[in-house]
Design a protein around this motif. Sequence first.
Motif, PDB file in Angstrom:
ATOM      1  N   UNK A   1       0.581  -1.158  -0.010  1.00  0.00           N
ATOM      2  CA  UNK A   1       0.068  -0.094  -0.019  1.00  0.00           C
ATOM      3  C   UNK A   1       0.919   1.326  -0.011  1.00  0.00           C
ATOM      4  N   UNK A   2       0.346   2.080  -0.850  1.00  0.00           N
ATOM      5  CA  UNK A   2       1.066   3.535  -0.793  1.00  0.00           C
ATOM      6  C   UNK A   2       2.331   3.448  -1.751  1.00  0.00           C
ATOM      7  N   UNK A   3       2.668   2.361  -2.289  1.00  0.00           N
ATOM      8  CA  UNK A   3       3.940   2.290  -3.063  1.00  0.00           C
ATOM      9  C   UNK A   3       3.417   2.011  -4.620  1.00  0.00           C
ATOM     10  N   UNK A   4       4.132   2.460  -5.626  1.00  0.00           N
ATOM     11  CA  UNK A   4       3.858   2.158  -7.086  1.00  0.00           C
ATOM     12  C   UNK A   4       5.100   1.274  -7.143  1.00  0.00           C
ATOM     13  N   UNK A   5       4.780   0.239  -8.233  1.00  0.00           N
ATOM     14  CA  UNK A   5       5.833  -0.657  -8.545  1.00  0.00           C
ATOM     15  C   UNK A   5       5.144  -1.833  -9.174  1.00  0.00           C
ATOM     16  N   UNK A   6       5.901  -2.731  -9.659  1.00  0.00           N
ATOM     17  CA  UNK A   6       5.453  -4.071 -10.338  1.00  0.00           C
ATOM     18  C   UNK A   6       4.742  -4.836  -9.456  1.00  0.00           C
ATOM     19  N   UNK A   7       3.732  -5.510 -10.126  1.00  0.00           N
ATOM     20  CA  UNK A   7       2.956  -6.514  -9.257  1.00  0.00           C
ATOM     21  C   UNK A   7       1.620  -5.852  -8.590  1.00  0.00           C
ATOM     22  N   UNK A   8       1.599  -4.664  -8.740  1.00  0.00           N
ATOM     23  CA  UNK A   8       0.385  -3.888  -8.198  1.00  0.00           C
ATOM     24  C   UNK A   8      -0.249  -2.708  -9.014  1.00  0.00           C
ATOM     25  N   UNK A   9      -1.397  -2.365  -8.814  1.00  0.00           N
ATOM     26  CA  UNK A   9      -2.200  -1.669  -9.608  1.00  0.00           C
ATOM     27  C   UNK A   9      -2.978  -0.685  -8.585  1.00  0.00           C
ATOM     28  N   UNK A  10      -3.208   0.645  -9.093  1.00  0.00           N
ATOM     29  CA  UNK A  10      -4.061   1.633  -8.470  1.00  0.00           C
ATOM     30  C   UNK A  10      -5.762   1.226  -9.014  1.00  0.00           C
ATOM     31  N   UNK A  11      -6.193   1.125  -7.869  1.00  0.00           N
ATOM     32  CA  UNK A  11      -7.787   0.566  -8.337  1.00  0.00           C
ATOM     33  C   UNK A  11      -8.564   1.659  -8.763  1.00  0.00           C
ATOM     34  N   UNK A  12      -9.529   1.517  -9.721  1.00  0.00           N
ATOM     35  CA  UNK A  12     -10.500   2.565 -10.262  1.00  0.00           C
ATOM     36  C   UNK A  12     -11.326   2.875  -9.374  1.00  0.00           C
ATOM     37  N   UNK A  13     -11.489   2.338  -8.095  1.00  0.00           N
ATOM     38  CA  UNK A  13     -12.198   2.905  -7.052  1.00  0.00           C
ATOM     39  C   UNK A  13     -11.428   3.493  -5.866  1.00  0.00           C
ATOM     40  N   UNK A  14     -11.975   4.445  -5.084  1.00  0.00           N
ATOM     41  CA  UNK A  14     -11.178   4.713  -4.058  1.00  0.00           C
ATOM     42  C   UNK A  14     -11.894   4.326  -2.480  1.00  0.00           C
TER      43      UNK A  14
ATOM     44  N   UNK B   1     -13.391   4.915   1.251  1.00  0.00           N
ATOM     45  CA  UNK B   1     -14.507   5.712   1.745  1.00  0.00           C
ATOM     46  C   UNK B   1     -14.023   7.297   1.998  1.00  0.00           C
ATOM     47  N   UNK B   2     -12.889   7.318   2.296  1.00  0.00           N
ATOM     48  CA  UNK B   2     -12.309   8.601   2.787  1.00  0.00           C
ATOM     49  C   UNK B   2     -11.644   9.284   1.400  1.00  0.00           C
ATOM     50  N   UNK B   3     -11.868   8.595   0.032  1.00  0.00           N
ATOM     51  CA  UNK B   3     -11.176   9.148  -1.060  1.00  0.00           C
ATOM     52  C   UNK B   3     -10.024   8.850  -1.366  1.00  0.00           C
ATOM     53  N   UNK B   4      -9.283   7.846  -0.205  1.00  0.00           N
ATOM     54  CA  UNK B   4      -7.659   7.645  -0.328  1.00  0.00           C
ATOM     55  C   UNK B   4      -7.673   6.516  -1.528  1.00  0.00           C
ATOM     56  N   UNK B   5      -6.671   6.606  -2.230  1.00  0.00           N
ATOM     57  CA  UNK B   5      -6.127   5.553  -3.283  1.00  0.00           C
ATOM     58  C   UNK B   5      -6.341   4.141  -2.636  1.00  0.00           C
ATOM     59  N   UNK B   6      -6.782   3.268  -3.300  1.00  0.00           N
ATOM     60  CA  UNK B   6      -6.512   1.802  -2.913  1.00  0.00           C
ATOM     61  C   UNK B   6      -5.543   0.986  -4.119  1.00  0.00           C
ATOM     62  N   UNK B   7      -4.796   0.083  -3.408  1.00  0.00           N
ATOM     63  CA  UNK B   7      -3.729  -0.601  -4.283  1.00  0.00           C
ATOM     64  C   UNK B   7      -4.473  -1.670  -4.274  1.00  0.00           C
ATOM     65  N   UNK B   8      -4.145  -2.397  -5.384  1.00  0.00           N
ATOM     66  CA  UNK B   8      -4.783  -3.955  -5.620  1.00  0.00           C
ATOM     67  C   UNK B   8      -3.722  -4.655  -6.542  1.00  0.00           C
TER      68      UNK B   8
END
Length: 79
Positions: free
Chosen positions: A18-31, A33-40
């Motif tokens: 969570x909170x890191x960008x990189x291989x093996x994960x994506x930023x979800x198209x949904x956020x 409840x508080x509008x925070x980004x969700x990594x999947x």
Amino acid sequence: MNGSEVLCPRCERNYVRPGEEGPGQSLSRVTGADGAPVYICSACGVREAQRERVGLAPIPIEDWPRSSDELAMEDELRD
């Protein structure tokens, strides 16, 4: 797995950092409840992209985690 990795909240199969960008994960198209980004995980990122490609709305976080059957049905959208 290290201390900064958690199970993907969408499938609970793969790990994300969570909170890191990189291989093996994506930023979800949904956020969150508080509008925070969700990594999947990247597999779930592909599933969300395929849903968008065929005109389906993203699955809300309230309906996560997805069951094995639900994930399999989403995987069929790739064909």
